[in-house]
Design a protein around this motif. Structure first.
Motif, PDB file in Angstrom:
ATOM      1  N   THR A  77      15.894  46.722  19.236  1.00 43.20           N
ATOM      2  CA  THR A  77      16.653  45.742  18.447  1.00 43.20           C
ATOM      3  C   THR A  77      16.491  44.348  19.052  1.00 43.20           C
ATOM      4  O   THR A  77      16.333  43.355  18.329  1.00 43.20           O
ATOM      5  CB  THR A  77      18.141  46.152  18.388  1.00 43.20           C
ATOM      6  N   ALA A  80      13.261  42.916  17.971  1.00 42.46           N
ATOM      7  CA  ALA A  80      12.957  42.953  16.532  1.00 42.46           C
ATOM      8  C   ALA A  80      12.460  41.610  16.020  1.00 42.46           C
ATOM      9  O   ALA A  80      11.561  41.540  15.179  1.00 42.46           O
ATOM     10  CB  ALA A  80      14.179  43.404  15.751  1.00 42.46           C
ATOM     11  N   GLU A  81      13.045  40.505  16.537  1.00 39.44           N
ATOM     12  CA  GLU A  81      12.698  39.170  16.024  1.00 39.44           C
ATOM     13  C   GLU A  81      11.463  38.597  16.691  1.00 39.44           C
ATOM     14  O   GLU A  81      10.619  37.989  16.055  1.00 39.44           O
ATOM     15  CB  GLU A  81      13.872  38.215  16.278  1.00 39.44           C
ATOM     16  N   LYS A  82      11.390  38.770  18.017  1.00 45.70           N
ATOM     17  CA  LYS A  82      10.285  38.132  18.756  1.00 45.70           C
ATOM     18  C   LYS A  82      10.080  38.820  20.098  1.00 45.70           C
ATOM     19  O   LYS A  82      10.950  39.575  20.544  1.00 45.70           O
ATOM     20  CB  LYS A  82      10.578  36.649  18.979  1.00 45.70           C
ATOM     21  N   GLN A  83       8.932  38.540  20.709  1.00 46.34           N
ATOM     22  CA  GLN A  83       8.687  39.082  22.049  1.00 46.34           C
ATOM     23  C   GLN A  83       9.663  38.469  23.044  1.00 46.34           C
ATOM     24  O   GLN A  83      10.178  37.358  22.827  1.00 46.34           O
ATOM     25  CB  GLN A  83       7.248  38.815  22.469  1.00 46.34           C
ATOM     26  N   ARG A  84       9.919  39.188  24.137  1.00 45.10           N
ATOM     27  CA  ARG A  84      10.858  38.672  25.146  1.00 45.10           C
ATOM     28  C   ARG A  84      10.356  39.002  26.552  1.00 45.10           C
ATOM     29  O   ARG A  84       9.570  39.927  26.748  1.00 45.10           O
ATOM     30  CB  ARG A  84      12.241  39.304  24.963  1.00 45.10           C
ATOM     31  N   SER A 128       9.328  50.093  16.481  1.00 46.11           N
ATOM     32  CA  SER A 128      10.302  49.588  15.505  1.00 46.11           C
ATOM     33  C   SER A 128      11.127  50.720  14.887  1.00 46.11           C
ATOM     34  O   SER A 128      12.175  50.477  14.304  1.00 46.11           O
ATOM     35  CB  SER A 128       9.606  48.773  14.407  1.00 46.11           C
ATOM     36  N   ILE A 131      14.710  50.523  16.154  1.00 49.61           N
ATOM     37  CA  ILE A 131      15.630  49.418  15.849  1.00 49.61           C
ATOM     38  C   ILE A 131      16.896  50.001  15.225  1.00 49.61           C
ATOM     39  O   ILE A 131      16.824  50.753  14.241  1.00 49.61           O
ATOM     40  CB  ILE A 131      14.989  48.398  14.880  1.00 49.61           C
ATOM     41  N   GLU A 134      17.752  49.445  11.321  1.00 45.35           N
ATOM     42  CA  GLU A 134      16.682  49.735  10.347  1.00 45.35           C
ATOM     43  C   GLU A 134      16.987  51.036   9.606  1.00 45.35           C
ATOM     44  O   GLU A 134      17.414  52.021  10.225  1.00 45.35           O
ATOM     45  CB  GLU A 134      15.386  49.907  11.140  1.00 45.35           C
TER      46      GLU A 134
END
Ligand SMILES: C[S@@+](CC[C@H](N)C(=O)[O-])C[C@H]1O[C@@H](n2cnc3c(N)ncnc32)[C@H](O)[C@@H]1O
Length: 381
Positions: A77, A80-84, A128, A131, A134
């Protein structure tokens, strides 16, 4: 390494596996082929790589646990939006950065995450599926299996020796009775069934046309996901949702969300006692594999008793293929052995259980995972 098996060079003989590609570090066979080798040839196909591969399989529990860590800390989660970076993920998960980095690195090597460099990770399509929000997420499954089944599985040797389920040996009570004591675990189990339905079964059933019949009952339907799917696709049908009293209530939310409340009757009960009457099509999905042959006979007998002759019974289960062909049913079969008293069955095993209950197996609609065994009730019992 890649091996193939070829049937066969002479009566009763199998040609020895051929090593095709030393660079590839995996083994596989194609459907219809066999792992079998001649006794005299066995030594010629064994070298150190087999031991390494075996150790890799033995350490399978580390992978299960690493996925559990990622699921529990909800890493997918966060990605989900971007790499970190590992630091960001560790802060999000309240974890030790160096330890989390090692979990991420290992999971990235299995395709769950992508590793951009030593410190940065992203999500893959495989990852994914973890997540949380989802639809069809298997995060609950990762948590549920590890929290309710992993430890009991340590009793599997005793299970094989005594015939008692590992859950019974570990918890001192049957698996369903155990999770019924823990509302969170029960919810996790129900969500896992719903997720596997929506991820693995519903897409396969998208093109499946229900037989004729106005009233469709889902026997042991859990949260109602499957019945909601069929009623949404078939606007002229009515539904009966049947499950144990402490389970069946959770389905009302699913029917409300799908605008189906007025078309579904929710019935609490025990399929070892009786099932609803006045039904044209009984759906029995992933139920029979939970139980012994005797218990299945009882469930099927109760359905045949409630049904009018000519009613249809749709058994949705994996069907175990013959021989040593790889198939997911063979892994799930061990879950059945460890947790419950059931098993996965072959087409012939289903046919004979059904005929003993007065049902005729009309056809098996096969998909790569689950199959629909279409059955007709022949006579009242
Ligand atoms: C493996 S789950 C399958 C759920 C659902 N059919 C699916 O495929 O997603 C087994 C279901 O059977 C229900 N069940 C177990 N024992 C039952 C009983 N004696 N009577 C009615 N339902 C029962 C459980 O509550 C659970 O929902």
């Amino acid at each position: 390494m890649h091996w193939t098996a070829r049937q066969h060079t002479g009566p009763g003989k199998y040609e020895v596996y051929e090593r095709l590609n030393r660079e590839e570090n995996h083994m596989s066979i194609n459907p219809g082929e066999s792992w079998a080798v001649n006794d005299e040839d066995r030594s010629t196909v064994t070298d150190g790589t087999e031991a390494l591969r075996m150790v890799d399989m033995i350490l399978g529990f580390t992978l299960s646990q690493a996925i559990y860590v990622a699921a529990k800390l909800d890493i997918a989660t966060a990605l989900a939006e971007k790499q970190r970076s590992v630091e960001e993920l560790a802060e999000y998960a309240q974890a030790q950065p160096d330890f989390l980095r090692r979990i991420m690195r290992t999971l990235a090597s299995h395709g769950v995450f992508t590793q951009y460099d030593a410190d940065n990770f992203g999500l893959t399509p495989l990852g994914s599926t973890l997540i949380a929000s989802e639809e069809g997420s298997v995060r609950d499954a990762a948590i549920m299996f590890m929290e309710t089944q992993y430890k009991p599985f340590s009793k599997l040797v005793e299970t094989v020796q005594t015939g008692k389920s590992a859950a019974q040996l570990y918890y001192g009570r049957p698996y369903f009775a155990q999770i019924a004591l823990q509302p969170e675990q029960l919810l996790g189990f129900t969500k896992t069934m719903a997720a596997t339905s929506s991820q693995m079964v519903l897409p396969l059933l998208d093109h499946y046309q229900l037989p004729e019949g106005r009233v469709v009952a889902d026997i042991g339907g859990a949260d109602g996901t499957l019945l909601a799917h069929f009623l949404t696709q078939n606007k002229d049908r009515q539904g009966v949702m049947f499950d144990l009293p402490h389970v069946v209530g959770s389905s009302s939310k699913v029917f409300a969300a799908a605008n189906l409340t007025s078309r579904v009757e929710i019935v609490a009960g025990d399929f070892f006692q009786s099932v609803p009457t006045g039904v044209d099509i009984y759906i029995v999905k992933q139920i029979l594999h939970d139980w012994t042959d005797d218990e299945c006979r009882q469930i099927l007998h109760n359905i045949a008793k409630a049904a009018a002759p000519g009613a249809r019974v749709l058994i949705i289960e994996m069907v175990v293929p013959d021989g040593d062909i790889p198939h997911p049913s063979k892994t799930i079969d061990l879950v059945m052995m460890g947790m419950l008293t059931g098993k996965e069955r072959s087409r012939e095993e289903f046919r004979s259980l059904l005929s003993e209950a007065g049902m005729m197996l009309d056809q098996v609609v096969e998909t790569p995972g689950y199959s629909v065994l279409e059955t007709t009730v022949l006579a009242a019992v």
